[in-house]
Enzyme design. Structure first.
Site: not given
Ligand code: PXP
Length: 251
Positions: A11, A14, A54, A56, A60, A81, A112, A162, A202
């Site tokens: 993901n 960031h 993701h 959003r 953002r 996402e 999330t 998930e 997550h």
């Molecule tokens: N899975 C989902 C559905 C998420 O919303 C996120 C965070 O955006 C992640 C995985 C990844 O989480 P992290 O950035 O904490 O590894």
């Protein structure tokens, strides 16, 4: 433990968060740093099995243009996402990514926070799942590790769940971690018994992944923040390769 290591979905939200910290609201020129598409390319070179973004509703971090550019990378398996909301569904139906993961979204949250309440909005989630599946998109529902939500995912017709590992990650290195891991284990078992593909994500990092990998039936882990953080020191390619090594695979 699964018979083969889970796949790694990376993901990269960031990387976009860092860019938007400087460029929010500004026209995104080709010079805007960091280059999020290049980050995805490096993640793939490091062994990412898929790229997760993701998009959003408040845009953002990830922008529409990021999704379109990354979807066009050769060989990429894109997992989008998004919230279960009409404009996002239209976007996904136009783009047709390999996978969509439906997540809850609230504007105030930093990331999330909880799982999707599938049980509380079954008709809506079922209709969305059907529409996306009819377009050839694999639908996953991001749910807490709770039996009613897993059962609701089955009732919604989603092939994949998930499981939210956030509570476990928050409890890591405290006595509550074992309890959270047990909840996840039970949810993995139930989901697999009910015929669902089981993903998780997550808050997973290079340390707590050891415990996550003791969970059964895992198909894919989605990991973002920890990999992007590590990439600041070693670069995206190496950060992903290191996580792949943690998964028991080498890039
Ligand atoms: N899975 C989902 C559905 C998420 O919303 C996120 C965070 O955006 C992640 C995985 C990844 O989480 P992290 O950035 O904490 O590894």
């Amino acid at each position: 433990m699964a018979s083969r290591p889970p796949l790694l979905g990376v993901n990269i939200d960031h990387a976009a968060t860092l860019r938007q910290a400087r460029y929010r609201g500004a026209h995104l020129s080709a010079h805007a740093e960091p280059d999020v598409t290049a980050f995805a390319r490096e993640a793939l070179a490091g062994g990412a099995d898929g790229i997760t973004l993701h998009l959003r509703e408040d845009r953002r971090h990830v922008q529409d243009a990021d999704v379109l550019a990354i979807a066009a990378l050769p060989g990429v398996r894109l997992n989008l996402e998004m919230a279960c909301a009409a404009p996002m569904i239209e976007f996904a139906l136009r783009l047709r990514p390999a996978a969509v993961c439906l997540v809850p979204e609230s504007r105030e949250e930093v990331t999330t926070e909880g799982g999707l309440d599938v049980a509380g909005q079954l008709d809506r989630v079922r209709a969305t799942t059907r529409a996306l599946a009819a377009a050839g998109i694999e639908v996953s529902l991001f749910v807490g590790p709770d039996a009613p939500q897993v059962e609701a995912a089955v009732a919604a017709g989603a092939p994949v769940v998930e499981l939210h590992t956030g509570a476990f990650a928050n409890a890591w290195k405290s006595p509550a971690a074992e309890t959270e891991l047990a909840r996840l284990r039970a949810a993995c078992e139930l989901a697999a018994r009910r015929g669902l593909v089981v993903n998780a994500g997550h808050g997973i990092n290079y340390d707590n992944i050891r415990a996550v990998l003791t969970l059964p039936h895992l198909h894919e882990l989605n990991i973002g923040h920890s990999i992007v953080s590590r990439a600041l020191f070693v670069g995206a390619r190496a950060a992903v390769a290191e996580m792949k090594a943690c998964l028991g695979r080498t890039a």
